[in-house]
Motif scaffolding. Structure first.
Motif, PDB file in Angstrom:
ATOM      1  N   ARG A 105      57.080  38.609  30.682  1.00  0.00           N
ATOM      2  CA  ARG A 105      56.778  37.270  30.842  1.00  0.00           C
ATOM      3  C   ARG A 105      55.713  37.237  31.884  1.00  0.00           C
ATOM      4  O   ARG A 105      54.675  36.508  31.939  1.00  0.00           O
ATOM      5  CB  ARG A 105      57.986  36.487  31.151  1.00  0.00           C
ATOM      6  N   ARG A 106      55.930  38.247  32.946  1.00  0.00           N
ATOM      7  CA  ARG A 106      55.008  38.266  33.999  1.00  0.00           C
ATOM      8  C   ARG A 106      53.676  38.644  33.716  1.00  0.00           C
ATOM      9  O   ARG A 106      52.482  38.106  33.853  1.00  0.00           O
ATOM     10  CB  ARG A 106      55.696  39.315  35.196  1.00  0.00           C
ATOM     11  N   GLU A 107      53.560  39.692  32.572  1.00  0.00           N
ATOM     12  CA  GLU A 107      52.071  40.132  31.948  1.00  0.00           C
ATOM     13  C   GLU A 107      51.617  38.766  31.320  1.00  0.00           C
ATOM     14  O   GLU A 107      50.241  38.709  31.305  1.00  0.00           O
ATOM     15  CB  GLU A 107      52.499  41.245  31.249  1.00  0.00           C
ATOM     16  N   GLU A 108      52.367  38.256  30.655  1.00  0.00           N
ATOM     17  CA  GLU A 108      51.551  36.831  30.023  1.00  0.00           C
ATOM     18  C   GLU A 108      51.051  35.982  30.949  1.00  0.00           C
ATOM     19  O   GLU A 108      49.962  35.349  30.752  1.00  0.00           O
ATOM     20  CB  GLU A 108      52.671  36.332  28.978  1.00  0.00           C
ATOM     21  N   MET A 109      51.729  35.648  32.047  1.00  0.00           N
ATOM     22  CA  MET A 109      51.572  34.782  32.949  1.00  0.00           C
ATOM     23  C   MET A 109      50.324  35.340  33.675  1.00  0.00           C
ATOM     24  O   MET A 109      49.213  34.452  33.956  1.00  0.00           O
ATOM     25  CB  MET A 109      52.623  34.608  34.167  1.00  0.00           C
ATOM     26  N   ARG A 110      50.034  36.518  33.887  1.00  0.00           N
ATOM     27  CA  ARG A 110      48.800  37.083  34.683  1.00  0.00           C
ATOM     28  C   ARG A 110      47.736  37.043  33.658  1.00  0.00           C
ATOM     29  O   ARG A 110      46.550  36.776  34.072  1.00  0.00           O
ATOM     30  CB  ARG A 110      49.133  38.695  34.795  1.00  0.00           C
ATOM     31  N   GLU A 111      47.817  37.331  32.317  1.00  0.00           N
ATOM     32  CA  GLU A 111      46.782  36.856  31.402  1.00  0.00           C
ATOM     33  C   GLU A 111      46.417  35.608  31.452  1.00  0.00           C
ATOM     34  O   GLU A 111      45.084  35.299  31.238  1.00  0.00           O
ATOM     35  CB  GLU A 111      47.275  37.242  30.084  1.00  0.00           C
ATOM     36  N   ILE A 112      47.389  34.481  31.356  1.00  0.00           N
ATOM     37  CA  ILE A 112      47.040  33.194  31.575  1.00  0.00           C
ATOM     38  C   ILE A 112      46.083  32.808  32.845  1.00  0.00           C
ATOM     39  O   ILE A 112      45.154  32.346  32.847  1.00  0.00           O
ATOM     40  CB  ILE A 112      48.168  32.062  31.489  1.00  0.00           C
ATOM     41  N   PHE A 113      46.434  33.351  33.878  1.00  0.00           N
ATOM     42  CA  PHE A 113      45.758  33.293  35.108  1.00  0.00           C
ATOM     43  C   PHE A 113      44.371  33.795  35.089  1.00  0.00           C
ATOM     44  O   PHE A 113      43.326  33.100  35.388  1.00  0.00           O
ATOM     45  CB  PHE A 113      46.513  34.019  36.271  1.00  0.00           C
ATOM     46  N   LYS A 114      44.151  35.081  34.337  1.00  0.00           N
ATOM     47  CA  LYS A 114      42.762  35.647  34.056  1.00  0.00           C
ATOM     48  C   LYS A 114      42.080  34.814  33.491  1.00  0.00           C
ATOM     49  O   LYS A 114      40.665  34.685  33.562  1.00  0.00           O
ATOM     50  CB  LYS A 114      42.841  37.161  33.547  1.00  0.00           C
ATOM     51  N   ILE A 115      42.579  34.218  32.379  1.00  0.00           N
ATOM     52  CA  ILE A 115      41.866  33.139  31.344  1.00  0.00           C
ATOM     53  C   ILE A 115      41.221  32.106  32.178  1.00  0.00           C
ATOM     54  O   ILE A 115      40.141  31.415  32.361  1.00  0.00           O
ATOM     55  CB  ILE A 115      42.631  32.835  30.430  1.00  0.00           C
ATOM     56  N   LEU A 116      42.196  31.363  33.084  1.00  0.00           N
ATOM     57  CA  LEU A 116      41.839  30.022  34.035  1.00  0.00           C
ATOM     58  C   LEU A 116      40.870  30.706  35.167  1.00  0.00           C
ATOM     59  O   LEU A 116      39.970  29.967  35.381  1.00  0.00           O
ATOM     60  CB  LEU A 116      43.121  29.737  34.750  1.00  0.00           C
ATOM     61  N   GLN A 117      40.841  31.745  35.744  1.00  0.00           N
ATOM     62  CA  GLN A 117      39.870  32.272  36.504  1.00  0.00           C
ATOM     63  C   GLN A 117      38.623  32.188  35.959  1.00  0.00           C
ATOM     64  O   GLN A 117      37.465  32.138  36.418  1.00  0.00           O
ATOM     65  CB  GLN A 117      40.344  33.833  36.993  1.00  0.00           C
ATOM     66  N   GLU A 118      38.511  32.811  34.639  1.00  0.00           N
ATOM     67  CA  GLU A 118      37.064  33.102  34.029  1.00  0.00           C
ATOM     68  C   GLU A 118      36.500  31.492  33.617  1.00  0.00           C
ATOM     69  O   GLU A 118      35.375  31.405  34.003  1.00  0.00           O
ATOM     70  CB  GLU A 118      37.368  33.796  32.533  1.00  0.00           C
ATOM     71  N   LYS A 119      37.269  30.884  33.352  1.00  0.00           N
ATOM     72  CA  LYS A 119      36.887  29.376  33.047  1.00  0.00           C
ATOM     73  C   LYS A 119      36.362  28.540  34.298  1.00  0.00           C
ATOM     74  O   LYS A 119      35.438  27.823  34.034  1.00  0.00           O
ATOM     75  CB  LYS A 119      38.146  28.489  32.365  1.00  0.00           C
ATOM     76  N   GLU A 120      36.858  28.921  35.284  1.00  0.00           N
ATOM     77  CA  GLU A 120      36.465  28.426  36.615  1.00  0.00           C
ATOM     78  C   GLU A 120      35.438  28.919  37.240  1.00  0.00           C
ATOM     79  O   GLU A 120      35.055  28.507  38.495  1.00  0.00           O
ATOM     80  CB  GLU A 120      37.507  28.225  37.665  1.00  0.00           C
ATOM     81  N   LYS A 121      34.810  30.089  36.924  1.00  0.00           N
ATOM     82  CA  LYS A 121      33.638  30.864  37.600  1.00  0.00           C
ATOM     83  C   LYS A 121      32.397  29.750  37.752  1.00  0.00           C
ATOM     84  O   LYS A 121      32.445  29.294  36.742  1.00  0.00           O
ATOM     85  CB  LYS A 121      33.325  32.148  36.544  1.00  0.00           C
ATOM     86  N   GLY A 122      31.833  29.950  38.941  1.00  0.00           N
ATOM     87  CA  GLY A 122      30.725  29.110  39.150  1.00  0.00           C
ATOM     88  C   GLY A 122      30.923  27.465  39.326  1.00  0.00           C
ATOM     89  O   GLY A 122      30.218  26.920  39.679  1.00  0.00           O
ATOM     90  N   ARG A 123      32.319  27.282  39.342  1.00  0.00           N
ATOM     91  CA  ARG A 123      32.700  25.922  39.734  1.00  0.00           C
ATOM     92  C   ARG A 123      32.442  25.621  41.336  1.00  0.00           C
ATOM     93  O   ARG A 123      32.897  26.277  42.130  1.00  0.00           O
ATOM     94  CB  ARG A 123      34.132  25.592  39.275  1.00  0.00           C
ATOM     95  N   LYS A 124      31.869  24.455  41.374  1.00  0.00           N
ATOM     96  CA  LYS A 124      31.724  24.267  42.946  1.00  0.00           C
ATOM     97  C   LYS A 124      32.765  23.070  43.176  1.00  0.00           C
ATOM     98  O   LYS A 124      33.161  22.273  42.554  1.00  0.00           O
ATOM     99  CB  LYS A 124      30.351  23.576  43.042  1.00  0.00           C
ATOM    100  N   PRO A 125      33.061  22.986  44.551  1.00  0.00           N
ATOM    101  CA  PRO A 125      33.819  21.727  45.091  1.00  0.00           C
ATOM    102  C   PRO A 125      33.176  20.518  44.579  1.00  0.00           C
ATOM    103  O   PRO A 125      32.186  20.269  44.495  1.00  0.00           O
ATOM    104  CB  PRO A 125      33.775  21.794  46.503  1.00  0.00           C
ATOM    105  N   GLY A 126      34.274  19.714  43.841  1.00  0.00           N
ATOM    106  CA  GLY A 126      33.800  18.097  43.474  1.00  0.00           C
ATOM    107  C   GLY A 126      33.580  18.268  42.115  1.00  0.00           C
ATOM    108  O   GLY A 126      33.456  17.375  41.616  1.00  0.00           O
ATOM    109  N   ASP A 127      33.263  19.531  41.255  1.00  0.00           N
ATOM    110  CA  ASP A 127      33.023  19.493  39.790  1.00  0.00           C
ATOM    111  C   ASP A 127      34.210  19.041  39.268  1.00  0.00           C
ATOM    112  O   ASP A 127      35.525  19.411  39.718  1.00  0.00           O
ATOM    113  CB  ASP A 127      32.667  20.863  39.544  1.00  0.00           C
ATOM    114  N   ILE A 128      34.027  18.451  38.021  1.00  0.00           N
ATOM    115  CA  ILE A 128      35.321  18.094  37.507  1.00  0.00           C
ATOM    116  C   ILE A 128      35.990  19.588  36.763  1.00  0.00           C
ATOM    117  O   ILE A 128      35.231  20.412  36.249  1.00  0.00           O
ATOM    118  CB  ILE A 128      35.068  17.357  36.173  1.00  0.00           C
ATOM    119  N   GLN A 129      37.193  19.688  36.845  1.00  0.00           N
ATOM    120  CA  GLN A 129      37.803  20.827  36.304  1.00  0.00           C
ATOM    121  C   GLN A 129      37.416  21.238  35.060  1.00  0.00           C
ATOM    122  O   GLN A 129      37.419  20.332  34.125  1.00  0.00           O
ATOM    123  CB  GLN A 129      39.348  20.994  36.436  1.00  0.00           C
ATOM    124  N   GLY A 130      37.258  22.623  34.641  1.00  0.00           N
ATOM    125  CA  GLY A 130      36.631  22.922  33.279  1.00  0.00           C
ATOM    126  C   GLY A 130      35.300  22.892  32.983  1.00  0.00           C
ATOM    127  O   GLY A 130      34.725  23.364  32.098  1.00  0.00           O
TER     128      GLY A 130
END
Length: 132
Positions: A105-130
């Motif tokens: 389960r922890r491995e699955e959670m880490r994978e989800i976290f990596k996906i979220l990190q990738e989606k948020e690359k380059g996001r600046k404060p104030g940008d809409i999430q995603g």
């Protein structure tokens, strides 16, 4: 389990490459590729690594040790970043069960976290999430 030759042939044909094309790609003769595919010749370590790198598969897959082409490996840096994130009180609510969860389960959670990190690359404060 499949042999190296069977996996090599599958990768080659899945990528619509002839033995000649494959040989040119890896600087080997067409006859050498044929011998590898018929398991008449053992591949050099470098050749197996080059194939794995080029086609993004694990060498364990090439040698028939697993049927999974690419394993999901979480490195220690990713693990450390993830645990720092979940230990942050603002984030801990969502991940409060992480540290007591089974490893699978922890491995699955880490994978989800990596996906979220990738989606948020380059996001600046104030940008809409995603959006970046």
């Amino acid at each position: 389990m499949a042999t190296f030759g069977q996996r090599l042939r599958k990768i080659r044909t899945d990528n619509n490459l002839t033995q000649k094309d494959f040989g040119i790609l890896f600087k080997l003769s067409e006859s050498a590729i044929g011998m590898y595919e018929r398991d008449e010749r053992e591949p050099p370590f470098k050749f197996a690594n080059d194939i794995a790198d080029h086609f993004d598969v694990d060498t364990d897959y090439l040698f028939g040790r697993t049927d999974i082409p690419k394993s999901r490996i979480v490195n220690s840096k990713d693990q450390t970043e993830f645990e720092a994130f979940i230990n942050n009180p603002e984030h801990g609510i969502f991940f409060r069960d992480y540290l007591s969860a089974p490893e699978e389960r922890r491995e699955e959670m880490r994978e989800i976290f990596k996906i979220l990190q990738e989606k948020e690359k380059g996001r600046k404060p104030g940008d809409i999430q995603g959006e970046s």
